[in-house]
Design a protein around this motif. Structure first.
Motif, PDB file in Angstrom:
ATOM      1  N   TYR A   1      76.276 -28.190  19.065  1.00 36.07           N
ATOM      2  CA  TYR A   1      77.511 -27.716  19.688  1.00 36.07           C
ATOM      3  C   TYR A   1      78.735 -28.175  18.890  1.00 36.07           C
TER       4      TYR A   1
ATOM      5  N   GLY B   1      82.079 -26.130  16.561  1.00 38.28           N
ATOM      6  CA  GLY B   1      83.434 -26.440  16.988  1.00 38.28           C
ATOM      7  C   GLY B   1      84.463 -26.379  15.883  1.00 38.28           C
TER       8      GLY B   1
ATOM      9  N   LYS C   1      89.109 -30.983  21.761  1.00 32.57           N
ATOM     10  CA  LYS C   1      88.314 -29.748  21.696  1.00 32.57           C
ATOM     11  C   LYS C   1      86.838 -30.065  21.519  1.00 32.57           C
TER      12      LYS C   1
ATOM     13  N   ILE D   1      83.884 -29.167  24.235  1.00 26.78           N
ATOM     14  CA  ILE D   1      82.804 -28.236  23.891  1.00 26.78           C
ATOM     15  C   ILE D   1      81.445 -28.914  24.005  1.00 26.78           C
TER      16      ILE D   1
ATOM     17  N   ILE E   1      76.339 -20.536  22.476  1.00 27.75           N
ATOM     18  CA  ILE E   1      77.515 -21.037  21.758  1.00 27.75           C
ATOM     19  C   ILE E   1      77.718 -20.280  20.447  1.00 27.75           C
TER      20      ILE E   1
ATOM     21  N   ALA F   1      79.743 -17.353  21.472  1.00 23.69           N
ATOM     22  CA  ALA F   1      81.097 -17.720  21.913  1.00 23.69           C
ATOM     23  C   ALA F   1      81.948 -18.321  20.812  1.00 23.69           C
TER      24      ALA F   1
ATOM     25  N   LEU G   1      86.293 -20.085  20.504  1.00 23.25           N
ATOM     26  CA  LEU G   1      86.434 -21.467  20.981  1.00 23.25           C
ATOM     27  C   LEU G   1      87.617 -22.137  20.295  1.00 23.25           C
TER      28      LEU G   1
ATOM     29  N   LEU H   1      88.864 -23.370  27.586  1.00 22.34           N
ATOM     30  CA  LEU H   1      87.702 -24.253  27.487  1.00 22.34           C
ATOM     31  C   LEU H   1      87.405 -24.929  28.819  1.00 22.34           C
TER      32      LEU H   1
ATOM     33  N   LEU I   1      84.963 -22.816  30.793  1.00 25.71           N
ATOM     34  CA  LEU I   1      83.554 -23.012  30.425  1.00 25.71           C
ATOM     35  C   LEU I   1      82.988 -24.250  31.117  1.00 25.71           C
TER      36      LEU I   1
ATOM     37  N   ILE J   1      83.198 -15.133  25.894  1.00 25.08           N
ATOM     38  CA  ILE J   1      82.749 -16.513  26.126  1.00 25.08           C
ATOM     39  C   ILE J   1      82.070 -16.642  27.491  1.00 25.08           C
TER      40      ILE J   1
END
Length: 568
Positions: free
Chosen positions: A26, A30, A97, A101, A130, A133, A137, A143, A146, A308
């Motif tokens: 993940y 990012g 961020k 995430i 992910i 999405a 992001l 965010l 989510l 997303i």
């Protein structure tokens, strides 16, 4: 002692190896580079709330809606942005961020593991989600939606829904981001008594949903909070739907997700096979999941901003099918090898990217496209006035100048401005018939625009009227002023910086003085060796002076800081 049973069972009995692999995957997604123009005004809005000691704000940043009520339904997110920046600095928002995430998708992975009964299936489904999405992001309050989805599904799919848990979630969510409306739709689906049609079950579901909807009214805009986030989605005629991020994913322009169309095909195939009784016995899945997937797919087809949401719904749909495959003994032997392969793959994806906040922030927000030098000039000379500025620069000017330059329109869009304001802006943007009159009749005293996006044509057109003159220019754009504007008698140039050196390189290059351009570009690169603009200008200047090998070396070292596709 090593055995086949260990190879089969160890990963499925231990959660942390899967979570570690998931966190790395993940994090690797990012690093989306995006011109995050909304981020600046979100941070500035948090400052505005603190300065005014109120969440009820009147506009102080535009000259077209000055004093009007600003329906900032994301006020809590803005306050959190500003608080974070005050504590850790602007560049540290990349850490915010990454944490959000990774935390969101790890929570979602845990949910899918418990629903599907297979850790690998959950990890693969979340990875697919992910990946879909990832292009969307960016550093914006979305965010939080989510995260809200992951929490809501934890509270409703794994246990009986309880108001004492749901009410705080929706109270906070409704003040963080407009995506809470989607959360209410999901809640209606999961509360629906699919297998119990009794009056008591229906009454309980309606009362629970109604209480969650009512608590969302506790916000600065009251009942308007329900339709403000849906204006674009439900009004196909709104001119704001021409913004790339709000267009249908099947229209050209705007952000795209490479895996989106494929995921729709896969989801359709899985859903149709699930209709078969034999598949339903093999893949235990609730009707709620199918309904959530249909809702999300329909929303994403109307606007790419909702991709997303579809990404998480797709993962929810995919996990049980993948889990059914890995219940086969022969495939269970692959659990540990696949876990190790995924972990190594995630590590290889992260390796080229920096965790240095300053470097990462510079690229992830496309910081290098904003008018830093022009804002420096405005500050140095104490300039104020009505400014017809580039739409995507509005938020940055609010953050830097706090209303000293009041703009025609900015990224707050329909939360403040009417449709006509955007239509007039688009007329200027495209240099359509009557565009000069649109600027001048608006009351603009200054004009600030990038060199791209038709900037040279617009600048030339205004100067040819004889009513405007060039006040300042730098490497990124121009600042024009009406001739009747009271310009300070003695103008000050900004202090030496990366931007002033890049501007010197640009002006020297324009005059054909390649040696002077190289000297200035070299100085800018010394000040910021990882900067996109300083790297690009030094490379360009070296090439202009016949030093192709040195130019290639500079670009290689720059990509070692951040492997951006925009470094060229």
């Amino acid at each position: 002692m090593f055995s086949l049973s260990l190879l089969r069972d160890w990963p499925s009995q231990t959660s942390w190896p899967w979570m570690l692999a998931g966190a790395l995957i993940y994090l690797s997604f990012g690093f989306t580079e995006m011109m995050g123009s909304d981020l600046w005004w979100h941070v500035a809005a948090g400052r505005e709330i603190v300065q005014n000691s109120s969440v009820w704000l009147s506009d102080d940043w535009s000259y077209t809606e000055l004093g009007s009520v600003w329906h900032n339904h994301e006020w809590l997110a803005d306050l959190l942005f500003y608080g974070w920046v005050n504590l850790f600095g602007l560049a540290s928002l990349v850490i915010w961020k990454w944490m959000l995430i990774v935390g969101t998708f790890c929570l979602f992975q845990n949910l899918l593991t418990r629903l599907s009964g297979n850790a690998l299936a959950a990890l693969l489904a979340c990875t697919a989600g992910i990946a879909i999405a990832a292009p969307f992001l960016d550093m914006r309050p979305q965010l939080y939606t989510l995260l809200g989805i992951a929490i809501l599904l934890q509270l409703t799919l794994l246990r009986a829904p309880r108001l004492r848990r749901l009410l705080p979630l929706f109270l906070i969510w409704a003040n963080l981001h407009g995506g809470f409306v989607y959360g209410l739709l999901m809640l209606a689906i999961v509360l629906c008594p699919w297998s119990d049609s009794s009056w008591g079950a229906l009454r309980s579901a309606v009362l629970t949903w109604g209480a969650c909807a009512l608590v969302c009214l506790v916000n600065p805009d009251g009942v308007q909070i329900f339709w403000l986030p849906l204006v674009y989605a439900l009004n196909a005629d709104s001119p704001y739907r021409s913004l790339g991020e709000w267009r249908s994913p099947f229209e050209p322009g705007g952000i795209t997700s490479s895996f989106y169309a494929y995921s729709l095909v896969v989801a359709a195939a899985l859903s149709m096979t699930w209709i078969l009784p034999v598949v339903r016995r093999w893949v235990p899945m609730s009707s709620e999941v199918i309904a959530i997937a249909l809702l999300s797919a329909a929303m994403s087809a109307t606007s790419r901003r909702f991709i997303i949401l579809w990404a998480m719904a797709f993962a929810l749909l995919l996990a049980p099918f993948v889990a059914a495959l890995f219940r086969q003994k022969v495939l269970q032997l692959l659990m540990l090898p696949v876990l190790l392969a995924l972990t190594l793959w995630a590590g290889s994806r992260i390796a080229p990217y920096p965790l240095n906040p300053n470097v990462a922030y510079h690229y992830l927000t496309a910081e290098y496209v904003y008018p830093h030098g022009l804002a420096d000039f405005v500050e140095a000379n104490g300039l104020q006035g009505n400014t017809f500025a580039f739409y995507n620069w509005g938020g940055y000017l609010h953050w830097r100048l706090d209303g000293d330059l009041k703009v025609f329109i900015d990224g707050r869009a329909n939360t403040l401005f009417d449709d006509q304001a955007y239509i007039d802006y688009v007329t200027v943007l495209g240099a359509r018939s009557g565009w000069v009159e649109k600027i001048e009749s608006s009351g603009a005293q200054l004009f600030m625009w990038p060199r791209g996006r038709g900037g040279e044509r617009l600048t030339r057109g205004l100067l040819q009227t004889g009513r405007w003159e060039l006040l300042y220019q730098d490497v990124r754009g121009v600042l024009l002023v009406r001739k009747d504007y009271a310009v300070p008698t003695k103008l000050r140039l900004p202090d030496d910086s990366v931007d002033t050196q890049l501007t010197a390189a640009y002006l020297a290059s324009k005059q054909g003085d390649n040696l002077a351009a190289l000297a200035a570009a070299s100085r800018a690169h010394e000040l910021r060796p990882w900067g996109q603009a300083s790297c690009s200008w030094l490379t360009r200047s070296l090439q202009a002076n016949g030093q192709a090998r040195e130019a290639a070396s500079v670009m290689e070292s720059c990509r070692a800081y951040f492997p951006s596709k925009y470094l060229r």
